[in-house]
Motif scaffolding. Structure first.
Motif, short mmCIF file in Angstrom:
data_model
loop_
_atom_site.label_atom_id
_atom_site.label_comp_id
_atom_site.label_asym_id
_atom_site.label_seq_id
_atom_site.Cartn_x
_atom_site.Cartn_y
_atom_site.Cartn_z
N THR A 1 -52.44 121.47 173.41
CA THR A 1 -52.18 121.28 174.98
C THR A 1 -52.75 120.41 175.95
O THR A 1 -52.24 119.50 176.63
CB THR A 1 -52.48 122.84 176.02
OG1 THR A 1 -54.24 122.13 175.01
CG2 THR A 1 -51.52 123.87 175.03
N ARG B 1 -70.91 119.54 182.31
CA ARG B 1 -70.28 120.91 182.47
C ARG B 1 -71.32 121.98 183.24
O ARG B 1 -72.80 121.81 182.71
CB ARG B 1 -69.39 120.59 181.92
CG ARG B 1 -68.65 122.67 181.97
CD ARG B 1 -67.82 122.62 180.44
NE ARG B 1 -67.37 124.39 180.57
CZ ARG B 1 -66.13 124.37 180.09
NH1 ARG B 1 -65.21 123.45 180.71
NH2 ARG B 1 -65.98 125.51 179.73
N ASN C 1 -69.99 128.07 182.88
CA ASN C 1 -68.60 127.61 182.92
C ASN C 1 -68.81 128.15 181.40
O ASN C 1 -68.29 127.21 180.97
CB ASN C 1 -68.33 126.67 183.54
CG ASN C 1 -66.20 126.49 183.87
OD1 ASN C 1 -65.86 128.00 183.10
ND2 ASN C 1 -65.95 125.10 183.20
N HIS D 1 -62.04 128.42 169.22
CA HIS D 1 -60.63 127.93 168.69
C HIS D 1 -61.01 128.88 167.37
O HIS D 1 -61.58 128.21 166.78
CB HIS D 1 -60.08 126.49 169.37
CG HIS D 1 -59.99 125.76 170.12
ND1 HIS D 1 -61.12 126.10 170.88
CD2 HIS D 1 -58.76 125.77 170.79
CE1 HIS D 1 -61.11 125.37 172.31
NE2 HIS D 1 -58.89 125.42 171.83
N SER E 1 -53.54 125.63 178.12
CA SER E 1 -53.78 127.08 177.98
C SER E 1 -53.88 128.26 178.53
O SER E 1 -54.25 128.11 179.67
CB SER E 1 -54.23 127.83 176.82
OG SER E 1 -55.52 127.82 177.27
N GLY F 1 -64.36 128.82 185.36
CA GLY F 1 -63.64 127.05 185.90
C GLY F 1 -62.60 126.91 186.49
O GLY F 1 -62.30 125.79 187.23
O1 TXA Z 1 -55.24 124.32 176.31
C1 TXA Z 1 -56.50 124.37 176.73
O2 TXA Z 1 -57.08 126.35 176.42
C2 TXA Z 1 -57.77 123.75 175.95
C3 TXA Z 1 -57.78 123.44 174.29
C4 TXA Z 1 -58.44 122.48 174.14
O3 TXA Z 1 -57.40 124.07 173.77
N1 TXA Z 1 -59.54 124.03 176.35
C5 TXA Z 1 -59.76 124.49 177.84
O4 TXA Z 1 -61.14 124.72 177.92
O5 TXA Z 1 -58.67 124.02 177.99
P1 TXA Z 1 -61.55 124.46 178.71
O6 TXA Z 1 -62.80 124.35 178.96
O7 TXA Z 1 -61.42 123.08 179.68
O8 TXA Z 1 -61.43 125.30 180.07
C6 TXA Z 1 -61.57 126.99 179.75
C7 TXA Z 1 -60.96 128.23 180.89
C8 TXA Z 1 -62.41 127.44 181.65
O9 TXA Z 1 -61.73 128.13 183.43
C9 TXA Z 1 -63.15 129.05 181.32
O10 TXA Z 1 -63.81 129.11 183.11
C10 TXA Z 1 -62.20 130.23 180.88
O11 TXA Z 1 -61.24 129.21 180.03
N2 TXA Z 1 -63.25 130.64 180.38
C11 TXA Z 1 -63.75 130.82 178.99
N3 TXA Z 1 -64.29 132.08 178.89
C12 TXA Z 1 -64.24 132.28 179.53
C13 TXA Z 1 -64.69 134.45 179.66
N4 TXA Z 1 -65.52 135.12 178.67
N5 TXA Z 1 -63.78 135.29 180.85
C14 TXA Z 1 -63.07 134.19 181.57
N6 TXA Z 1 -62.78 133.44 181.63
C15 TXA Z 1 -63.25 131.87 180.79
#
Ligand code: TXA
Ligand code: MG
Length: 377
Positions: free
Chosen positions: A37, A60, A64, A69, A183, A239
């Motif tokens: 991604t 960050r 958030n 992975h 993703s 996020g």
């Molecule tokens: O494609 C992807 O998902 C990429 C690649 C590196 O795997 N990762 C990615 O991570 O986009 P990030 O941190 O940029 O976005 C993660 C999103 C954020 O909006 C965060 O708030 C949400 O996932 N998130 C993570 N854990 C969560 C949870 N327990 N409940 C609700 N939202 C969550």
């Protein structure tokens, strides 16, 4: 800190480099790596100090949460006491791949990794370098996108370098990624599975595999229609509440029939130029030749949504480099991934969207235009 960037061929993985990167992960350091991604910024997900370093390097907000992975389905049992049946079905259908699931976490997952939440986001990426790194490290790897918070997600190692050189130990560079937007996130902690972030895996795809209803978080469309005054409709994924992916120049989206859009953008560009401003346009192969801006870039053919998704962040970053004052973009409501593409683009535009419509509407544009800047709490 000196950041080592190691180039690598996805088809012939450099095992020595993977071993060095895995050693760094095990010792609590940060390594950026490619996924299918976007590039991720990885750290040992079960080590609170290592997760903490991610927040610091990216700038960050600490509330958030990160995505964990994994490289094997059974690793789900390392982060949760109970794997929901739907998670199993979705993992069988879409993993490895661009689908993140939200499930309840167990006591082993540090709160630093989940931004203080009792749930955890998990995905098994499809990129061979990502899988090799996770497997070799023996760790579960927490990884947000490897950009500075607020910048477009990185689709090439050069983007990671631009944002994080000097702040992280290593970057594994396997060239441009395949998909280009993050993703799909599906929350499995409610009765009805809910999409918290649209992506390559669509609602239809999820519904056909689950044989049942999948919802889209009402907070997503509420944001897109600026109804954020109601607390109840805030996006559930923390996020998704932040103003992300913002280019330096003011970005405005223009929607409507293609010929109206072209005419309107050219009118706006002329207006800005008369004020001495530099303008850029995000066009398609079909319309590129008809714009009269300082910089015109094509995102791909109108019908090629995979190309549009792949190029989007690269183009936003390129405009930052070109130092334009304003950017106008066409809209790309393609049938399958259009929702996900427009979700990112609207966010980047701070929800500044303009409708190029009938002649009379265009003439009264000044009154009709409503710019809603930074509505997100
Ligand atoms: O494609 C992807 O998902 C990429 C690649 C590196 O795997 N990762 C990615 O991570 O986009 P990030 O941190 O940029 O976005 C993660 C999103 C954020 O909006 C965060 O708030 C949400 O996932 N998130 C993570 N854990 C969560 C949870 N327990 N409940 C609700 N939202 C969550
Ligand atoms: Mg991100």
């Amino acid at each position: 800190m000196d950041t080592r960037r190691i180039r690598m061929d996805s088809l012939h993985i450099d095992r020595t480099a993977i071993r060095q990167a895995a050693d760094l992960i095990r010792s609590g350091e940060l390594v950026a790596f490619p996924t299918e991604t976007v590039y991720g910024l990885g750290a040992d997900a079960m080590n609170p100090e290592a997760s903490g370093k991610i927040y610091k390097a990216k700038g960050r907000p600490s509330d958030n949460p990160l995505i964990v992975h994994i490289a094997r389905h059974e690793d789900l049992l390392r982060i949760t006491d109970k794997v929901p049946p739907q998670a199993k079905v979705l993992a069988d259908a879409f993993w490895p791949g661009p689908l993140t699931m939200i499930i309840h976490k167990n006591g082993d997952v540090p709160r630093e990794t989940t931004g203080g939440l009792d749930t955890v986001a998990v995905r098994m990426p499809e990129h061979p370098v990502a899988l090799a790194l996770i497997a070799d490290s023996g760790c579960l790897i927490a990884a947000p996108s490897a950009n500075t918070s607020g910048k477009p997600s990185p689709t090439r190692a050069e983007h990671v370098s631009a944002d994080l050189d000097g702040k992280i130990a290593m970057i594994l560079d396997a060239g441009p990624v395949g998909i280009g937007i993050e993703s799909t996130i599906v929350d499995l902690t409610d009765n009805i599975p809910t999409i918290l972030r649209p992506g390559y895996i669509t609602k239809d795809m999820l519904e056909s595999v689950l044989c049942g209803e999948v919802r889209v978080d009402p907070g997503i469309s509420a944001l897109e229609h600026s109804e954020t005054t109601n607390e109840g409709v805030r996006p559930k994924a923390p996020g998704m509440r932040y103003r992300h992916y913002a280019p330096k120049a003011e970005l405005t989206l223009v929607e409507g029939k293609t010929d109206c859009v072209v005419e309107e953008i050219n009118r706006l560009v002329a207006e800005k130029k008369s004020e001495g401003k530099k303008a850029g346009v995000i066009a398609t192969d079909e319309t590129k030749a008809v714009y009269r801006a300082d910089y015109v870039t094509s995102i791909g053919a109108r019908t090629d949504e995979e190309a549009i998704a792949r190029q989007l962040y690269q183009i936003l970053r390129e405009f930052d480099r070109l130092d334009v004052d304003v950017i106008y973009s066409e809209c790309f409501d393609t049938p399958r991934m259009g929702g996900a593409i427009m979700n990112r683009l609207k966010k980047a535009a701070g929800y500044r969207i303009l409708h190029a419509g009938t002649k009379s509407r265009r003439q009264s544009y000044g009154e009709e235009m409503s710019f809603h800047d930074e509505r997100i709490p």
